[in-house]
Every structure is written in C-alpha cells, then in structure tokens.
Design a protein around this motif. Structure first.
Motif, PDB file in Angstrom:
ATOM      1  N   VAL A 189      22.033  32.379 -43.533  1.00 43.45           N
ATOM      2  CA  VAL A 189      20.603  32.228 -43.345  1.00 43.45           C
ATOM      3  C   VAL A 189      19.992  31.362 -42.375  1.00 43.45           C
ATOM      4  O   VAL A 189      19.193  31.454 -41.726  1.00 43.45           O
ATOM      5  N   ARG A 190      20.525  30.274 -42.520  1.00 39.97           N
ATOM      6  CA  ARG A 190      20.291  29.157 -41.527  1.00 39.97           C
ATOM      7  C   ARG A 190      20.511  29.429 -40.038  1.00 39.97           C
ATOM      8  O   ARG A 190      19.471  29.329 -39.360  1.00 39.97           O
ATOM      9  N   LEU A 191      21.429  29.927 -39.843  1.00 39.71           N
ATOM     10  CA  LEU A 191      21.871  30.552 -38.354  1.00 39.71           C
ATOM     11  C   LEU A 191      21.012  31.703 -38.132  1.00 39.71           C
ATOM     12  O   LEU A 191      20.396  31.833 -36.920  1.00 39.71           O
ATOM     13  N   ALA A 192      20.696  32.546 -38.989  1.00 41.42           N
ATOM     14  CA  ALA A 192      19.825  33.717 -38.842  1.00 41.42           C
ATOM     15  C   ALA A 192      18.467  33.490 -38.405  1.00 41.42           C
ATOM     16  O   ALA A 192      17.678  33.916 -37.516  1.00 41.42           O
ATOM     17  N   VAL A 193      17.857  32.155 -39.044  1.00 36.74           N
ATOM     18  CA  VAL A 193      16.556  31.816 -39.050  1.00 36.74           C
ATOM     19  C   VAL A 193      16.520  31.006 -37.711  1.00 36.74           C
ATOM     20  O   VAL A 193      15.378  31.115 -36.728  1.00 36.74           O
ATOM     21  N   LYS A 194      17.527  29.890 -37.607  1.00 36.63           N
ATOM     22  CA  LYS A 194      17.378  28.778 -36.724  1.00 36.63           C
ATOM     23  C   LYS A 194      17.747  29.293 -35.173  1.00 36.63           C
ATOM     24  O   LYS A 194      16.961  28.662 -34.193  1.00 36.63           O
ATOM     25  N   VAL A 195      18.701  29.889 -35.014  1.00 30.17           N
ATOM     26  CA  VAL A 195      19.071  30.032 -33.704  1.00 30.17           C
ATOM     27  C   VAL A 195      17.947  30.974 -32.832  1.00 30.17           C
ATOM     28  O   VAL A 195      18.032  30.474 -31.748  1.00 30.17           O
ATOM     29  N   PRO A 196      17.307  32.060 -33.343  1.00 33.43           N
ATOM     30  CA  PRO A 196      16.471  32.715 -32.370  1.00 33.43           C
ATOM     31  C   PRO A 196      15.152  31.484 -31.992  1.00 33.43           C
ATOM     32  O   PRO A 196      14.760  31.604 -31.048  1.00 33.43           O
ATOM     33  N   LEU A 197      14.819  30.629 -32.850  1.00 33.17           N
ATOM     34  CA  LEU A 197      13.951  29.644 -32.793  1.00 33.17           C
ATOM     35  C   LEU A 197      14.409  28.543 -31.628  1.00 33.17           C
ATOM     36  O   LEU A 197      13.981  28.283 -30.905  1.00 33.17           O
ATOM     37  N   TYR A 198      15.665  28.162 -31.789  1.00 25.94           N
ATOM     38  CA  TYR A 198      16.391  27.487 -31.010  1.00 25.94           C
ATOM     39  C   TYR A 198      16.376  28.038 -29.340  1.00 25.94           C
ATOM     40  O   TYR A 198      16.005  27.375 -28.602  1.00 25.94           O
ATOM     41  N   LEU A 199      16.974  29.518 -29.488  1.00 30.14           N
ATOM     42  CA  LEU A 199      16.882  30.004 -27.999  1.00 30.14           C
ATOM     43  C   LEU A 199      15.407  30.101 -27.445  1.00 30.14           C
ATOM     44  O   LEU A 199      15.367  30.110 -26.342  1.00 30.14           O
TER      45      LEU A 199
END
Length: 240
Positions: A189-199
């Motif tokens: 969940v953390r990666l699914a939410v945060k990776v797009p925001l990071y990119l």
C-alpha cells in the motif's frame, strides 16, 4: 515488535507512547510543512534535522534512553543526504521507498519458502533474543550446568531451537503466514500510493502520505498481527 509476544496489546507502548509518536513524526512533518510554505529545499532539510536533534538533546538533558530518537536522526540523515545530493525535494523520501520495497520482497520470499518472517520475529522474542535479561539468565543457567558430563551437555537443546522448532507445527506456520501477509499489504500500500507521487514530484502530497501511512498504518498492522499470533502455542520441542 515485542508487543507481538505479549498477552495484551497497547498501541501507546508499542510506539513508545505519545513522545515516541512525536519523535517519529515531527521531523518529516517539519520537512513537508517548511517546503510547502517556502519551496526552499535547504530550509526544509535544515529544519527537519533540527527537529530530530532537539528530540535527542531533550532526552540527553532528561537522562532518558535516546535509542528511538537517535534512530530517527539516522533515518532523517539518510533522507537529507540524498535530497541534498540530488537537489530534488522528493528524494528526501527515496530511501524510504527502497526500504519498503526491500521489506516487501523479504516478506514475500519468506512466505514463499514457508519461513514467514513474523514467525521468526515472534518466536525469537519468546526465546529471549530481544531481551538481554533473558539471554543473561540463559547464560547463567548454562554456566550452572558446567559440571554435567560431556555426553549430557551435548544433548542440551540449541539456543537457536526456538527459531526453527515452530515450523514443525503446520497450524503455527499457517498462523504466522497469515500475519506476514498483513505486512506484505502494508508495504504494498505504501509503495502503491507513494511511488506515483514521488515520480510526479508532488512533495506536499508525498509528505502527507508518508505521515498517514507511517505510524498510524504501522500500528494498525501491528495490532492485526497481534490478534492473529496471540493464541499461538509456544514452539514444539524439536524431534530427535
């Protein structure tokens, strides 16, 4: 993590109380707030470091354990170094994303090979690996049997037995596997939410997600894990 082996669960104790939550959340919160307000990376990084250092200094003045606050400084320092090196504010969270990905992979692999990590952690705690006093007591007991004949001493169970004996019980393996899936979900969940925001370089929302999916979600998953493992029997004795 010691809360997982307890008879009762206290979220406050698991996270180090209100003070522990503040020390864990404050540096990241200061970073994102200062950056959103000023759009200045330098001020944001300096403010975040200052917040972490204040937490350690307060503990030093009060002569209380600084382990948790010092651990927070280490985590902040890595993020600060990376963001300073690249000049991109979102890189403050880059190391955390890689860390979550590594944990996710580790839990998935442990489940696939039927060595769920929750089982290793819980049985390790029960076996005294996370408690210096238990280890010292075990060492004293071993010393007290020094006059036992060599052949009898050789039959003494290995101190590592608690980390492996539980795998002889299929019910325990299933219980710890289910609990390990909770942690897979946490990191996914953390990666699914945060990776797009990071990119996307959206530091404001990335910082907000970092806070929301940090201590609160971690505490929820820790509680769910405790609910599953609290009824687990102690590891069975290894068969000869």
């Amino acid at each position: 993590m010691r809360a997982l082996a307890g008879d009762e669960f206290s979220f406050a104790s698991a996270v180090g109380g209100v003070r522990g939550v503040v020390e864990a959340v404050l540096p990241g919160m200061v970073f994102v707030v200062v950056f959103v307000v000023t759009q200045d990376l330098t001020w944001s990084l300096v403010s975040s470091c200052a917040a972490a250092l204040v937490a350690v200094l307060v503990r030093l003045v009060q002569r209380t354990p600084v382990t948790q606050a010092a651990g927070g400084i280490l985590g902040i320092a890595v993020g600060v170094f990376w963001a300073w090196r690249t000049g991109e504010a979102e890189d403050f969270y880059a190391v955390g994303l890689w860390t979550n990905a590594a944990y996710l992979l580790a839990f998935v692999v442990s489940i696939a090979v039927r060595w769920p990590l929750v089982g290793l952690v819980v049985e390790g705690i029960r076996g005294g690996f996370a408690d210096p006093e238990k280890r010292a007591a075990a060492g004293a007991n071993d010393a007290g049997t020094s006059d036992v004949p060599d052949d009898a001493t050789a039959e003494q169970p290995s101190p590592w037995a608690p980390l492996t004996a539980w795998r002889q019980d299929p019910a325990l393996v299933r219980r710890y596997t289910l609990a390990s899936w909770f942690w897979v979900g946490l990191f996914a969940v953390r990666l699914a939410v945060k990776v797009p925001l990071y990119l996307a370089g959206d530091v404001g929302w990335l910082g907000t997600a970092h806070l929301v999916l940090g201590v609160p979600l971690w505490g929820l998953v820790l509680w769910l894990t405790w609910v599953v493992v609290r009824g687990a029997h102690r590891p069975v004795t290894a068969r000869a």
